[in-house]
Design an enzyme around this catalytic site. Structure first.
Site, short mmCIF file in Angstrom:
data_model
loop_
_atom_site.label_atom_id
_atom_site.label_comp_id
_atom_site.label_asym_id
_atom_site.label_seq_id
_atom_site.Cartn_x
_atom_site.Cartn_y
_atom_site.Cartn_z
N GLU A 98 0.86 -1.20 0.00
CA GLU A 98 0.00 0.00 0.00
C GLU A 98 0.89 1.24 0.00
O GLU A 98 1.81 1.34 0.81
CB GLU A 98 -0.91 -0.03 1.23
CG GLU A 98 -1.60 1.27 1.59
CD GLU A 98 -2.50 1.85 0.49
OE1 GLU A 98 -3.28 1.09 -0.09
OE2 GLU A 98 -2.37 3.06 0.21
N GLN A 99 0.57 2.19 -0.86
CA GLN A 99 1.42 3.39 -0.97
C GLN A 99 1.32 4.31 0.24
O GLN A 99 2.28 4.99 0.60
CB GLN A 99 1.07 4.17 -2.23
CG GLN A 99 -0.33 4.76 -2.24
CD GLN A 99 -0.67 5.51 -3.54
OE1 GLN A 99 0.14 5.57 -4.44
NE2 GLN A 99 -1.87 6.06 -3.60
N ARG A 102 -16.98 4.22 6.21
CA ARG A 102 -15.95 3.50 5.45
C ARG A 102 -14.80 3.02 6.32
O ARG A 102 -14.26 1.93 6.12
CB ARG A 102 -15.38 4.40 4.34
CG ARG A 102 -16.28 4.50 3.17
CD ARG A 102 -15.82 5.54 2.18
NE ARG A 102 -16.76 5.56 1.08
CZ ARG A 102 -16.60 4.93 -0.07
NH1 ARG A 102 -15.49 4.26 -0.31
NH2 ARG A 102 -17.51 4.97 -1.00
N TYR A 133 -28.20 8.37 4.60
CA TYR A 133 -28.44 7.16 5.39
C TYR A 133 -27.57 7.21 6.64
O TYR A 133 -26.56 7.92 6.68
CB TYR A 133 -28.14 5.89 4.57
CG TYR A 133 -26.81 5.89 3.85
CD1 TYR A 133 -25.63 5.53 4.50
CD2 TYR A 133 -26.72 6.27 2.51
CE1 TYR A 133 -24.41 5.53 3.84
CE2 TYR A 133 -25.50 6.27 1.83
CZ TYR A 133 -24.36 5.89 2.50
OH TYR A 133 -23.15 5.91 1.84
#
Ligand SMILES: Cc1cc2nc3c(=O)[nH]c(=O)nc-3n(C[C@H](O)[C@H](O)[C@H](O)COP(=O)(O)OP(=O)(O)OC[C@H]3O[C@@H](n4cnc5c(N)ncnc54)[C@H](O)[C@@H]3O)c2cc1C
Length: 412
Positions: free
Chosen positions: A34-35, A108, A214
């Site tokens: 992962e960068q 998220r 939501y």
């Protein structure tokens, strides 16, 4: 191949981490690069439709996901100005009964934490920006900005919408500005006047735009996304802060409840929505694509992340069933995933048009159709979504032509 395959994944977003979990559950060796210096997601919401929740079940993280999810009772469509309910249907009971899984919404960061939890930290390499990849006979090598390299039997590009791997494999694409601008915000629920925002998945349909909101994080926050047609060209970035006045001016004629919700947010972000045509192929030798790098799509079916999670489940399953024929596994992966994700990309484009109808007459016809559908199909969904929501990524029928996976799945 007598040893277990080793898979190198570029990108630790929702798609990359899902793939890592799926592979490890089958005892397959994985390394993720992962960068960024941390595994993190932006402060925004994401909806997981029943097909996505089934895929999370296949990853063994459904319970952990439900612990941080919000499951709306119903789905509601409203008129942008009057607030009149165009369509209302139960969501919880219908989704669980009809599709065998709930529909939920998440912060998220919470979803990413759920996906990262089963992975040992030493398989995730942070600060590793992939600058290129080479495929050779029976493997591939990813190269990184710091001069390091990682070899795998397969390298998977889960490096998002601006994928370096896709550009290298298939050339620079030409993202098309869709003419849609988005604003988003995330509001603590206790800051919202009581009763203002019902605990439903809500969609307000207007001329030239729509607004979705939501709850997320067990109902502790409300996520909103406001989308509007514009000629203005904006960069494709989630993290550009926006001015409240601009949002309020754009939606000034919309329902006052929406404006009150917008006002409750401290920060606003805006960006332009760009689109890409679906790719016919994702694989070159032993390098393949997955998630947004393979099939970036507009958000109007809430399927981008869902498709990435499904991709990971399928890739792991075909590799587990054909560890000695990884080229065949990659062909099977493409054959299973390209048609479904293509349909989602094109379906999302169509939904954008339907949500933003400028003509009053066209909106009247559309709303009437929704009302009629509700009357005749009380257990249905507002759109014909069975092909999306009813999909079981692990159904044996998808893999019938492949050998069963050897041995039991192992816990990650
Ligand atoms: C407004 C909006 C709402 C949405 N709502 C929904 C929804 O409700 N439901 C849904 O399913 N989807 C939704 N989506 C789509 C969803 O957000 C994306 O499809 C999903 O986040 C893509 O995940 P990914 O892992 O493929 O890519 P990303 O999340 O972009 O992750 C890619 C990762 O790769 C890393 N990376 C990039 N380049 C390199 C490199 N060269 N080397 C190493 N690492 C690299 C990045 O840092 C990043 O961590 C929405 C999208 C938008 C814009």
């Amino acid at each position: 191949m007598s040893r277990s395959p080793r898979i190198v994944i570029i990108g630790a977003g929702i798609a990359g981490l899902s793939t890592a979990v799926a592979l490890r559950r089958r005892g397959i060796e994985v390394a993720v690069y992962e960068q960024a210096d941390a595994v993190s997601e932006i402060g925004a919401g994401v909806q997981m439709t029943p097909n996505a929740m089934r895929a999370l079940r296949a990853l063994g993280v459904e319970d952990a996901a439900m612990a941080v999810a919000f499951e709306p009772e119903s789905q509601v469509l409203r008129n942008w100005k009057s607030g009149r309910v165009i369509y209302r249907a139960p969501m919880r009971s219908v989704f669980r009964e009809r599709f065998g899984a709930p529909g939920c919404s998440f912060h998220r960061a919470d979803l990413l934490s759920v996906l990262a939890a089963p992975l040992p930290s030493d398989i995730i390499h942070l600060g590793a920006r992939c600058v290129g990849v080479e495929t050779r006979g029976r493997g591939a090598t990813a190269r990184f900005a710091d001069g390091c390299a990682a070899e795998g039997d397969i390298v998977v590009g889960a490096d998002g919408i601006h994928s370096t791997l896709r550009r290298q494999m298939f050339g620079a694409d030409m993202p098309r500005f869709t003419g849609c601008m988005c604003w988003r915000g995330l509001v603590p629920a206790d800051r919202i006047p009581t009763g203002l925002i019902e605990r439903a998945s809500s969609n307000w349909l207007g001329p030239h735009g729509h607004v979705v909101h939501y709850y997320v994080r067990r109902g502790e926050m409300v996520n909103f996304v406001a989308i509007h047609d514009t000629e203005e060209w904006t960069e494709e970035s989630w993290i550009r802060e926006a001015d409240r006045d601009e949002l309020m001016a754009t939606y000034a004629r919309w329902h006052p409840d929406l404006l009150r919700l917008f006002e409750c947010s401290d920060r606003y972000f805006k960006w332009g929505l760009f689109d890409r045509d679906p790719l016919p192929r994702w694989t070159d030798g032993r390098v393949t694509l997955l998630g947004d790098s393979a099939h970036a799509m507009l958000p109007f079916l809430a399927q981008g992340a869902a498709m990435g999670i499904e991709d990971g489940c399928v890739l792991a399953e075909v590799i587990a069933r054909s560890p000695d024929d990884l080229d065949g596994a990659l062909r099977a992966y493409e054959a299973l995933r390209v048609p479904r994700t293509r349909r989602a990309v094109l379906g999302s484009r169509e939904r954008a048009k339907l949500n933003h109808l400028p003509s009053r007459w066209a909106r009247f016809k559309r709303d009437l159709e929704y009302t009629v559908r509700r009357l005749f199909y009380p257990d249905g969904t507002v759109h014909r979504t069975a092909w999306l929501y009813g999909y079981d990524v692990m159904a044996e029928e998808h893999y019938a032509s492949l050998a069963p996976a050897a041995g039991e799945a192992v816990a990650a």
